[in-house]
Design a protein around this motif. Structure first.
Motif, PDB file in Angstrom:
ATOM      1  N   LEU A  66      -0.740  17.006  -8.269  1.00  0.00           N
ATOM      2  CA  LEU A  66      -0.124  17.888  -7.275  1.00  0.00           C
ATOM      3  C   LEU A  66       0.138  19.277  -7.847  1.00  0.00           C
ATOM      4  N   GLY A  67       0.410  19.336  -9.140  1.00  0.00           N
ATOM      5  CA  GLY A  67       0.584  20.641  -9.777  1.00  0.00           C
ATOM      6  C   GLY A  67      -0.711  21.441  -9.768  1.00  0.00           C
ATOM      7  N   ILE A  68      -1.806  20.787 -10.101  1.00  0.00           N
ATOM      8  CA  ILE A  68      -3.109  21.458 -10.072  1.00  0.00           C
ATOM      9  C   ILE A  68      -3.443  21.904  -8.656  1.00  0.00           C
ATOM     10  N   ALA A  69      -3.321  20.995  -7.704  1.00  0.00           N
ATOM     11  CA  ALA A  69      -3.659  21.322  -6.314  1.00  0.00           C
ATOM     12  C   ALA A  69      -2.798  22.467  -5.792  1.00  0.00           C
ATOM     13  N   SER A  70      -1.516  22.426  -6.059  1.00  0.00           N
ATOM     14  CA  SER A  70      -0.614  23.479  -5.585  1.00  0.00           C
ATOM     15  C   SER A  70      -0.933  24.825  -6.221  1.00  0.00           C
ATOM     16  N   THR A  71      -1.234  24.812  -7.512  1.00  0.00           N
ATOM     17  CA  THR A  71      -1.556  26.049  -8.211  1.00  0.00           C
ATOM     18  C   THR A  71      -2.871  26.641  -7.692  1.00  0.00           C
ATOM     19  N   VAL A  72      -3.855  25.790  -7.469  1.00  0.00           N
ATOM     20  CA  VAL A  72      -5.137  26.254  -6.927  1.00  0.00           C
ATOM     21  C   VAL A  72      -4.942  26.835  -5.532  1.00  0.00           C
ATOM     22  N   LEU A  73      -4.182  26.135  -4.691  1.00  0.00           N
ATOM     23  CA  LEU A  73      -3.951  26.637  -3.334  1.00  0.00           C
ATOM     24  C   LEU A  73      -3.188  27.958  -3.345  1.00  0.00           C
ATOM     25  N   PHE A  74      -2.219  28.080  -4.224  1.00  0.00           N
ATOM     26  CA  PHE A  74      -1.505  29.353  -4.357  1.00  0.00           C
ATOM     27  C   PHE A  74      -2.479  30.468  -4.755  1.00  0.00           C
ATOM     28  N   ALA A  75      -3.331  30.188  -5.724  1.00  0.00           N
ATOM     29  CA  ALA A  75      -4.289  31.194  -6.191  1.00  0.00           C
ATOM     30  C   ALA A  75      -5.254  31.599  -5.075  1.00  0.00           C
ATOM     31  N   ILE A  76      -5.667  30.652  -4.268  1.00  0.00           N
ATOM     32  CA  ILE A  76      -6.587  30.955  -3.170  1.00  0.00           C
ATOM     33  C   ILE A  76      -5.904  31.787  -2.104  1.00  0.00           C
ATOM     34  N   PHE A  77      -4.732  31.376  -1.665  1.00  0.00           N
ATOM     35  CA  PHE A  77      -4.083  32.031  -0.529  1.00  0.00           C
ATOM     36  C   PHE A  77      -3.309  33.304  -0.878  1.00  0.00           C
ATOM     37  N   PHE A  78      -2.727  33.358  -2.063  1.00  0.00           N
ATOM     38  CA  PHE A  78      -1.879  34.500  -2.388  1.00  0.00           C
ATOM     39  C   PHE A  78      -2.495  35.462  -3.397  1.00  0.00           C
ATOM     40  N   LEU A  79      -3.340  34.945  -4.282  1.00  0.00           N
ATOM     41  CA  LEU A  79      -3.993  35.810  -5.253  1.00  0.00           C
ATOM     42  C   LEU A  79      -5.417  36.151  -4.825  1.00  0.00           C
ATOM     43  N   LYS A  80      -5.818  35.597  -3.690  1.00  0.00           N
ATOM     44  CA  LYS A  80      -7.142  35.860  -3.102  1.00  0.00           C
ATOM     45  C   LYS A  80      -8.288  35.509  -4.045  1.00  0.00           C
ATOM     46  N   GLU A  81      -8.095  34.429  -4.832  1.00  0.00           N
ATOM     47  CA  GLU A  81      -9.185  33.973  -5.693  1.00  0.00           C
ATOM     48  C   GLU A  81     -10.261  33.313  -4.836  1.00  0.00           C
ATOM     49  N   GLN A  82     -11.485  33.424  -5.267  1.00  0.00           N
ATOM     50  CA  GLN A  82     -12.619  32.905  -4.513  1.00  0.00           C
ATOM     51  C   GLN A  82     -12.621  31.378  -4.501  1.00  0.00           C
ATOM     52  N   THR A  83     -13.115  30.830  -3.417  1.00  0.00           N
ATOM     53  CA  THR A  83     -13.256  29.382  -3.296  1.00  0.00           C
ATOM     54  C   THR A  83     -14.612  29.084  -2.673  1.00  0.00           C
ATOM     55  N   ASN A  84     -14.998  27.815  -2.774  1.00  0.00           N
ATOM     56  CA  ASN A  84     -16.248  27.377  -2.163  1.00  0.00           C
ATOM     57  C   ASN A  84     -16.099  25.921  -1.724  1.00  0.00           C
ATOM     58  N   LYS A  85     -17.156  25.357  -1.205  1.00  0.00           N
ATOM     59  CA  LYS A  85     -17.099  23.973  -0.717  1.00  0.00           C
ATOM     60  C   LYS A  85     -16.762  22.990  -1.832  1.00  0.00           C
ATOM     61  N   GLN A  86     -17.259  23.240  -3.029  1.00  0.00           N
ATOM     62  CA  GLN A  86     -16.967  22.344  -4.152  1.00  0.00           C
ATOM     63  C   GLN A  86     -15.478  22.305  -4.466  1.00  0.00           C
ATOM     64  N   THR A  87     -14.816  23.445  -4.368  1.00  0.00           N
ATOM     65  CA  THR A  87     -13.374  23.507  -4.608  1.00  0.00           C
ATOM     66  C   THR A  87     -12.634  22.650  -3.602  1.00  0.00           C
TER      67      THR A  87
END
Length: 105
Positions: A66-87
């Protein structure tokens, strides 16, 4: 119920500390750096409290997953990091695994 609350706090604080680590710019900025160290210290305090009553496999899988998932989601939504289908697929698999592990205990 309290051990799960401690685990929840450990996850929230760990995500906060990870965000501060990013903000610290390689530990160059003092306030985010101090918040990082304090956050990780509190994280392990609450992990230790939850481990008194919950199995280690459940605690560490839930905390890390949950820590990994939450950190990744934060990075995607708030830091505008790129994502793709694999993510998205990887996060789905990760969260499914955490869910299945939790219902098995």
């Amino acid at each position: 119920m309290i051990p799960y609350f401690h685990l929840f706090l450990a996850i929230l604080i760990e995500v906060f500390a990870s965000i501060q680590l990013k903000r610290s710019e390689g530990l160059k900025n003092i306030v985010p750096s101090l918040l990082t160290f304090t956050g990780y210290g509190l994280t392990f305090y609450f992990l230790a409290k939850s481990l008194v009553y919950l199995p280690m496999s459940l605690v560490f899988a839930t905390w890390s997953g949950l820590g990994i998932a939450s950190t990744v989601l934060f990075a995607i939504f708030f830091l505008k990091e790129q994502t793709n289908k694999q993510t998205i697929v990887a996060l789905t698999i990760l969260l499914t695994g955490v869910f299945l592990l939790n219902i098995s205990h």
